[in-house]
Design an enzyme around this catalytic site. Sequence first.
Site, mmCIF file in Angstrom:
data_model
loop_
_atom_site.group_PDB
_atom_site.id
_atom_site.type_symbol
_atom_site.label_atom_id
_atom_site.label_comp_id
_atom_site.label_asym_id
_atom_site.label_seq_id
_atom_site.Cartn_x
_atom_site.Cartn_y
_atom_site.Cartn_z
ATOM 1 N N LYS A 22 180.937 85.319 101.821
ATOM 2 C CA LYS A 22 182.086 85.337 100.908
ATOM 3 C C LYS A 22 181.752 85.856 99.525
ATOM 4 C CE LYS A 22 182.499 80.840 101.980
ATOM 5 N NZ LYS A 22 182.087 80.725 103.372
ATOM 6 N N GLU A 50 187.092 89.506 107.719
ATOM 7 C CA GLU A 50 187.997 88.504 108.266
ATOM 8 C C GLU A 50 187.378 87.113 108.297
ATOM 9 O OE1 GLU A 50 190.718 86.794 108.835
ATOM 10 O OE2 GLU A 50 191.614 88.520 109.854
ATOM 11 N N GLY A 68 174.601 67.222 110.363
ATOM 12 C CA GLY A 68 174.603 68.666 110.093
ATOM 13 C C GLY A 68 175.990 69.267 110.012
ATOM 14 N N GLU A 115 177.199 71.333 104.489
ATOM 15 C CA GLU A 115 176.151 72.206 103.959
ATOM 16 C C GLU A 115 174.915 71.336 103.750
ATOM 17 O OE1 GLU A 115 176.295 75.624 103.138
ATOM 18 O OE2 GLU A 115 178.124 75.483 104.329
ATOM 19 N N ASP A 172 183.499 76.226 97.584
ATOM 20 C CA ASP A 172 183.615 77.055 98.770
ATOM 21 C C ASP A 172 185.091 77.364 99.057
ATOM 22 O OD1 ASP A 172 182.333 78.154 101.208
ATOM 23 O OD2 ASP A 172 183.606 76.638 102.176
ATOM 24 N N LYS A 207 187.290 81.081 98.877
ATOM 25 C CA LYS A 207 188.193 81.597 99.902
ATOM 26 C C LYS A 207 189.572 81.869 99.313
ATOM 27 C CE LYS A 207 185.733 79.223 103.584
ATOM 28 N NZ LYS A 207 185.623 77.981 104.366
ATOM 29 N N GLY A 226 182.051 76.721 112.579
ATOM 30 C CA GLY A 226 181.192 76.687 113.772
ATOM 31 C C GLY A 226 180.687 78.067 114.095
#
Length: 831
Positions: free
Chosen positions: A590, A617, A675, A678, A689, A693, A808
């Site tokens: 990003k 995308e 997990g 981050e 984050d 976006k 994922g």
Amino acid sequence: EALEEQLAPAGAGSAMSSNWVVHKFGGTSVADAGHYRRVVDVLAGAPGERKAVVVSAMKGMTDELLGLIDRAEAGDDYRPGLEAIRARQWEAYSDLLGDDAPALDDDIKDLGDLLRGAQLVGSADGPVRDVVSGMGEIWSARLLTRFLQSQGKTVQMVDARQFLVVEPGEMGPVVDWDDSQELLSEAGGDDPSEYWVFPGYVARRSSGRPATLGRNGSDYSAAIVGRLLEAEAIHIWTDVDGVMSADPRLVTDARLLSSISYDEALELAYFGAKVLHPQTLAPAIQSDIPVHIRNTFAPEKKGTRIGSGSTGRFEIKGITAVRDVALINVEGTAMVGVPGTARRLFGALKRGNISVVMISQASSEHSICVAVQGPAARSAVELLREEFDDELRGGKLQSIEQQRNLAVLAVVGDAMAGQPGVAARYFSALGDAGINIHAIAQGSSERNISAVIHADDAERGLRAVHSAFYLSPQTLSVGIIGCGNVGGVLIDQIQGELDSLLAESQLDIRVRAIARSRTMLLADRSIDLSSWREELADAGEEADLDKLVDHIHDDHIPHAVLIDCTASEEVALRHADWLARGVHVITANKKGCSAAMPYYQSLREARAGGGSRYLYETTVGAGLPVVQSLRDLRKTGDRVLCVEGIFSGTLAYLFNLYDGTRPFSELVREAWKKGYTEPDPRDDLSGTDVARKLVILAREIGNEIELEDLSVSSLVPEELSGGSVEEFIDGLAAHDQAMQQRFEEARSQGQALRFVGRVADGEQGVVGLTAVDQNHPFAGIDLTDNVVRYVTERYCDNPLVVRGPGAGPEVTAGGVFADLLRLSSMLGAQV
Ligand code: ADP
Ligand code: ASP
Ligand code: MG
């Protein structure tokens, strides 16, 4: 052999009326003694015909002989070279005939005398050059004659220097047919031998002085002999299976053309297909003799038939390149509406004996552009400046300039005529490969479209155009940077589909580089994707992104693609450079399109400048079609009023799970341990984050916005922003109470807590925790779902919603892969 003898109509009447077939063997077919044996086998495989066999010099011999002349003229010692030639020729003779080398030593002595003369004078004139350079063909013909005789065949050698009469013409040597016919009758007589062997390339003038037919001229010899003997067919035997859709040395996927028309073959040969000398076809056309190009090393194959009329499902038959071309541009008002300018221009070039490869003139008549062979460019410019001296002085012509180091790329095919879209496909293939076009010409026969491009682009252009017409698969040179979670899965996914993409979609994805932070793996053709992990571990070299990009941006493969699967800002800030170089970039990272506005602008300019594509995308919502949907809305004329959604899989998961029964900090600890966050969960909880976006989406709808412009309510308390992760989670417990309170408050209103980002047209955007009604689309989501809601003019009462797993490795890698296929289809692949 007995059967052969019965079938062979030896001694059947006059030579001219028998069933002659011409077989021409090029230098590649007679490179050494072993090759001659093969030639004899090939000939024996065609019983029942009289054979006119035309041979070239042994491979490379003509170059060596011409090299000797150059040395002699320069005053250098030519003798070691001459001795090497003698030795090579002797070796072939002695291997095939025992120690019998007819006249070789006399010839070598004569050559020595001629070269000595050239050395003394410091120059070799035309006849000397022709005698010396033609000697290779004479030796070849003698050798083949004697060898065939030693195999029990009836053979006579007919020396082309005695009967083949030519005079120099503008387009090369011109045959005097009547004289040649008469002299051939004398030279050949009514000898009934089954084989007549002719040296190719060599000829004579009517005065009797020696001549040659020019480089590669043995093909032409074969056609001339064919016409003189009224042959049934001409077979040109060489080292490839036939005429291919492009030079197989440059385009490995070149296809064999089983049948082409004389016209197509002419164009291909004229524009550089070395497999055939361009003049070869004229005599064959005049006598309507079919020409077959065949492989000496695979005689069972049928090869290419060249004749009147052609077949085939492809509108384009072949693509060729002529290198070392110069463009001469004549520009100015003197030419507008003034008849005769073109005549003067071509007249001047003709005086200098300069042949024009290609012409193009704009209909404004303001400039004429002619392409000539590189070495002729300087004198062409001088001649034209002389011719148009008055106009240049008077300012009616601005300039006469040359541009060197160019190549002409030509696509050829009869079926192009009247077929719309061929030129468009041709030029966009070049454009997509980042290749600039200097000039264009199309003959009115519409059988050929030529483009002048830079010589360095010739090979890449050839391949790009070749695949654009589906003559070979669309090939992508791919580099993958970052092979952790997403990158690693991506490579495995690509591996799984490679075969079917090639078979079903003619798409050849070559992963030629894989890099991680310290090491990288480069491969010439492509990395074996079934063992990349081991190879990277064992043989990886030190990572060097500059080297990697140079490697991917190869001259040989039309399209280069870099895939960024890192989260590194350093890598993201190189995207613009790559795009400017014409490399397509696909990114899950990003940090490029959410960087400061000036960089974002430069990404745009780089794309425009480099003719490259930028696909991102997966920077929002992983594999979900978030960016694409937004773009589709905008492109189809809808106005986007507001975009809002849940853009963090981690935060979605946390607030889905949070029902007030367990403290929030405990859920964070658990997610971190599994997990799901981050490495430092503060990166999720801070909202940065999500903010990135949102910046990407805001810019997509036209807002010029910076990350700092967003109002972000972080879930990381001020005093916990430093310190270790453990300290942070321990410290977070002190805030559980406050979170619990917000939760209860929302629940009492029938609402749920969600971490939402929202940006509206012309607004700055907000990111933070809000309460939404239970029936709101953001309330009822599962696991790590992302959900995005677009309010637009069309979708206003009932907004458009995109929802699904938003995190994922599997889905993200799948999204990146989809971008790669989207890119391929933009480049013309049929995926
Ligand atoms: P020969 O010695 O038999 O005359 P050449 O070297 O002159 O052979 O010509 C054969 C070569 O032409 C092939 O090896 C190939 O590399 C080259 N070539 C160039 N363009 C084409 C094409 N379109 N189709 C086939 N061969 C081509
Ligand atoms: N030997 C000559 C050349 O190399 C002619 C030929 O091979 O066609 O140009
Ligand atoms: Mg040749």
